[in-house]
Motif scaffolding. Sequence first.
Motif, PDB file in Angstrom:
ATOM      1  N   LYS A  24       0.765  -1.228  -0.086  1.00 35.48           N
ATOM      2  CA  LYS A  24       0.076  -0.093   0.100  1.00 35.48           C
ATOM      3  C   LYS A  24       0.903   1.357  -0.093  1.00 35.48           C
ATOM      4  O   LYS A  24       2.004   1.482   0.505  1.00 35.48           O
ATOM      5  N   HIS A  25       0.481   2.033  -0.744  1.00 35.90           N
ATOM      6  CA  HIS A  25       1.031   3.500  -0.644  1.00 35.90           C
ATOM      7  C   HIS A  25      -0.163   4.529  -0.250  1.00 35.90           C
ATOM      8  O   HIS A  25      -1.161   4.625  -0.758  1.00 35.90           O
ATOM      9  N   ILE A  26      -0.059   4.965   1.124  1.00 33.36           N
ATOM     10  CA  ILE A  26      -0.919   5.802   1.532  1.00 33.36           C
ATOM     11  C   ILE A  26      -0.435   7.405   1.552  1.00 33.36           C
ATOM     12  O   ILE A  26       0.669   7.572   2.082  1.00 33.36           O
ATOM     13  N   LEU A  75      -1.425  11.184   3.110  1.00 31.98           N
ATOM     14  CA  LEU A  75      -2.248  11.876   3.959  1.00 31.98           C
ATOM     15  C   LEU A  75      -2.050  13.517   3.464  1.00 31.98           C
ATOM     16  O   LEU A  75      -0.846  13.660   3.145  1.00 31.98           O
ATOM     17  N   VAL A 104      -7.276  11.430   2.767  1.00 33.06           N
ATOM     18  CA  VAL A 104      -6.605  10.000   2.475  1.00 33.06           C
ATOM     19  C   VAL A 104      -6.516   9.563   1.223  1.00 33.06           C
ATOM     20  O   VAL A 104      -7.577   9.523   0.414  1.00 33.06           O
ATOM     21  N   GLU A 159      -5.462   6.121  -1.094  1.00 31.36           N
ATOM     22  CA  GLU A 159      -4.819   4.768  -0.918  1.00 31.36           C
ATOM     23  C   GLU A 159      -4.615   4.210  -2.270  1.00 31.36           C
ATOM     24  O   GLU A 159      -5.574   4.054  -3.101  1.00 31.36           O
ATOM     25  N   ALA A 161       3.392  10.377   3.452  1.00 33.32           N
ATOM     26  CA  ALA A 161       3.477   9.222   2.602  1.00 33.32           C
ATOM     27  C   ALA A 161       3.847   7.971   3.349  1.00 33.32           C
ATOM     28  O   ALA A 161       4.742   8.110   4.041  1.00 33.32           O
ATOM     29  N   MET A 162       3.263   6.977   3.316  1.00 36.20           N
ATOM     30  CA  MET A 162       3.556   5.766   3.834  1.00 36.20           C
ATOM     31  C   MET A 162       3.540   4.601   3.045  1.00 36.20           C
ATOM     32  O   MET A 162       2.300   4.649   2.143  1.00 36.20           O
ATOM     33  N   ASP A 163       4.603   3.685   2.712  1.00 39.36           N
ATOM     34  CA  ASP A 163       4.612   2.831   1.606  1.00 39.36           C
ATOM     35  C   ASP A 163       4.940   1.550   2.534  1.00 39.36           C
ATOM     36  O   ASP A 163       5.958   1.457   3.116  1.00 39.36           O
ATOM     37  N   ASP A 165       6.818   1.261   7.227  1.00 42.80           N
ATOM     38  CA  ASP A 165       7.233   2.230   6.197  1.00 42.80           C
ATOM     39  C   ASP A 165       8.618   1.409   5.327  1.00 42.80           C
ATOM     40  O   ASP A 165       9.464   1.102   5.992  1.00 42.80           O
ATOM     41  N   ALA A 166       8.248   1.366   3.890  1.00 45.20           N
ATOM     42  CA  ALA A 166       9.316   0.655   3.187  1.00 45.20           C
ATOM     43  C   ALA A 166      10.515   1.479   2.770  1.00 45.20           C
ATOM     44  O   ALA A 166      11.552   1.068   2.293  1.00 45.20           O
ATOM     45  N   ILE A 197      10.754   4.153   0.804  1.00 44.80           N
ATOM     46  CA  ILE A 197      10.722   4.458  -0.865  1.00 44.80           C
ATOM     47  C   ILE A 197      10.955   5.877  -0.809  1.00 44.80           C
ATOM     48  O   ILE A 197      11.466   6.649  -1.722  1.00 44.80           O
ATOM     49  N   GLU A 198      10.079   6.685  -0.034  1.00 43.91           N
ATOM     50  CA  GLU A 198       9.993   8.101  -0.168  1.00 43.91           C
ATOM     51  C   GLU A 198      10.454   8.504   1.352  1.00 43.91           C
ATOM     52  O   GLU A 198      10.727   7.854   2.240  1.00 43.91           O
ATOM     53  N   LEU A 219       8.703  10.632   3.360  1.00 48.53           N
ATOM     54  CA  LEU A 219       7.700  11.798   3.773  1.00 48.53           C
ATOM     55  C   LEU A 219       6.900  11.217   4.821  1.00 48.53           C
ATOM     56  O   LEU A 219       5.640  11.454   5.005  1.00 48.53           O
ATOM     57  N   THR A 220       7.602  10.627   5.781  1.00 51.35           N
ATOM     58  CA  THR A 220       6.543   9.811   6.878  1.00 51.35           C
ATOM     59  C   THR A 220       6.360  10.572   7.938  1.00 51.35           C
ATOM     60  O   THR A 220       5.681  10.078   8.800  1.00 51.35           O
ATOM     61  N   MET A 241      -6.956   8.483  11.143  1.00 52.68           N
ATOM     62  CA  MET A 241      -7.725   9.036  10.095  1.00 52.68           C
ATOM     63  C   MET A 241      -9.107   7.860   9.951  1.00 52.68           C
ATOM     64  O   MET A 241      -8.810   6.763   9.803  1.00 52.68           O
TER      65      MET A 241
END
Lengths: 115, 115
Positions: free
Chosen positions: A15-17, A19, A69, A71, A105-107, B56-57, B59-60, B62-63, B106
């Motif tokens: 998932k790539h979330i 906010l 959000v 998703e 962003a959270m991945d 979080d993986a 990748i970016e 932005l967390t 959220m």
Amino acid sequence: MAEAKGVAEAERVAKHIILAKFKEEVSAEEIQQLIKGYANLVNLIPPMKSFRWGTDAGIENLTEGYTHVFESTFETTQGIAEYVAHPAHIEYSNLLAPALEKVLAMDYQSNIVQL
Amino acid sequence: MAEAKGVAEAERVAKHIILAKFKEEVSAEEIQQLIKGYANLVNLIPPMKSFRWGTDAGIENLTEGYTHVFESTFETTQGIAEYVAHPAHIEYSNLLAPALEKVLAMDYQSNIVQL
């Protein structure tokens, strides 16, 4: 691990979330257009499998000011990395970013807990 | 609207997303136990339909410092409100909250975009 992998295979999802909080001067119509543009990335970037979005329902007061959000679903976190680097994503980000007051962003690999 | 409702009915889902960062002194084992306790709420609180989680993986970048995501699924945002007020949730929150350095929640109806 072999068994766990077998179980997980069918449910495998990354998932790539995002906010986001839009700037005050961004109209509701502009936000709707930006959300449609985001959804359209599913048609442009193969590893992106689906897109959903929502706005905070105001049940708790723990949003840190974020209101929206977004998703996106992928099969793997590698797919997210391909998405992030894809020209269509970069082009879209250049439209979205100036409209945002704040963004997070959270991945992640989305895991099920076996109790 | 009748048609849109028909389409949406099968896909109707409300989400409760928590972003969290654990305190440094909380061990990996304690975090695993807390995640299992969160997942077990599915067995205790009827409107809570499923639970997934991830980290979080990277990748970016932005967390905003959050490291973990907890995703719970409901049929409606009203179901989330029932969950938030449920004694089993309150009891679990009293275990989880002291372990967290920061937290964000959220609650939203998760929508599909018709392009």
